[in-house]
Design an enzyme around this catalytic site. Structure first.
Site, short mmCIF file in Angstrom:
data_model
loop_
_atom_site.label_atom_id
_atom_site.label_comp_id
_atom_site.label_asym_id
_atom_site.label_seq_id
_atom_site.Cartn_x
_atom_site.Cartn_y
_atom_site.Cartn_z
N GLU A 70 -26.09 94.56 31.00
CA GLU A 70 -25.09 94.12 31.99
C GLU A 70 -24.74 92.63 31.87
OE1 GLU A 70 -23.51 96.30 33.88
OE2 GLU A 70 -24.77 97.92 33.10
N ILE A 71 -24.60 92.17 30.62
CA ILE A 71 -24.22 90.76 30.42
C ILE A 71 -22.90 90.63 29.65
CG2 ILE A 71 -26.47 89.67 30.72
CD1 ILE A 71 -25.05 90.49 27.28
N LYS A 117 -20.63 103.01 19.40
CA LYS A 117 -21.67 102.85 20.42
C LYS A 117 -22.67 103.96 20.08
CE LYS A 117 -23.32 101.41 24.53
NZ LYS A 117 -23.71 100.04 24.86
N GLU A 143 -21.81 98.31 18.86
CA GLU A 143 -22.43 97.77 20.07
C GLU A 143 -23.79 98.40 20.30
OE1 GLU A 143 -22.04 97.69 24.90
OE2 GLU A 143 -20.22 98.13 23.76
N ASN A 178 -20.86 84.30 27.60
CA ASN A 178 -20.06 85.06 28.56
C ASN A 178 -20.51 84.68 29.97
OD1 ASN A 178 -18.19 87.05 29.49
ND2 ASN A 178 -19.91 88.43 29.85
#
Length: 241
Positions: A15-16, A40, A120, A180
């Protein structure tokens, strides 16, 4: 004709913003005139769509939306797990084994279909896949360089430096990192990013390829404007060459 390129996007935590940055990279590569595909390989957390009769993962769907070269779902995500939890736990509950060989074969197929493939990861860099292997082993099996996404919030310097050490210790090459901004209320954001820029450059020679501000709502198109795609492409071509 130049050989296809690929990279593995990992993060300092879950969650970053790995998916946001991965999508922004796909948009950036497209603007550079390259056909870009996304993988993914392992996705944990799925919902059933009655309209098409298929299981979907939100991150994978976002990657598809940003991709110029769309992959079949079974190539893009060989392992789609139902529950949104640690993949080795969910896989065990579902009676599945997360094998690297099928992912490597899917990656080969993706490389035949695009100029550049963005892979990812799932969670952070050392999320277990079973009781012996983790996502670092996946990156090694693919044999591609790594881009690190740093979620800029309190504690990010320590998390980023430790993750960078782990990446290098596994014999992988980092070709860039992205800051980010996940906490818009964080104090001294610029100072934190500058500290990381200095340390990661000095210790590992890794360039900062972009600082993505806090975007509400998140937008891959807007985020892409903050990334230095030319510098990243140069590093990827050096690695491939």
């Amino acid at each position: 004709m130049s050989s296809p390129l690929s990279l593995f996007v990992t993060g300092t935590d879950t969650e970053i913003g790995k998916t946001l940055v991965s999508c922004a990279l796909l948009r950036g590569f497209a603007k550079a005139g390259l056909s870009a595909a996304a993988m993914k390989p392992i996705a944990a957390g799925a919902h059933f769509n009655a309209d098409d009769g298929m299981w979907h993962n939100e991150d994978a769907d976002q990657l598809d939306e940003a991709s110029g070269a769309l992959l079949p779902p079974e190539v893009r995500t060989p392992y789609l797990l139902k529950a949104p939890a640690a993949p080795h736990i969910v896989a065990a509950q579902e009676g599945r084994t997360l094998k690297l060989a099928p992912i490597v074969e899917c990656h080969r197929e993706a490389m035949r279909r695009a100029d550049v493939v963005v892979v990812e990861g799932v969670g952070g860099f050392r999320v277990p896949l079973d009781n012996k292997r983790d996502t670092a082993d996946l990156a090694l099996a693919l044999g591609v360089p790594v881009v690190l996404v740093v979620g800029v919030r309190l504690g990010c310097i320590n998390h980023a430096l430790l993750t960078a050490e782990a990446i290098v210790a596994r014999g992988l090459r980092m070709v860039g990192w992205v800051a980010n901004i996940v906490d818009p209320a964080m104090r001294f954001v610029d100072e934190n990013v500058e500290t990381l820029r200095e340390w990661l450059d000095r210790e590992h020679g890794v360039p900062l390829i972009g600082t993505v501000p806090h975007l509400a709502p998140p937008s891959a198109e807007r985020a892409a404007a903050y990334l230095d795609i030319d510098t990243l492409l140069l590093a990827l071509r050096r690695h491939a060459g």
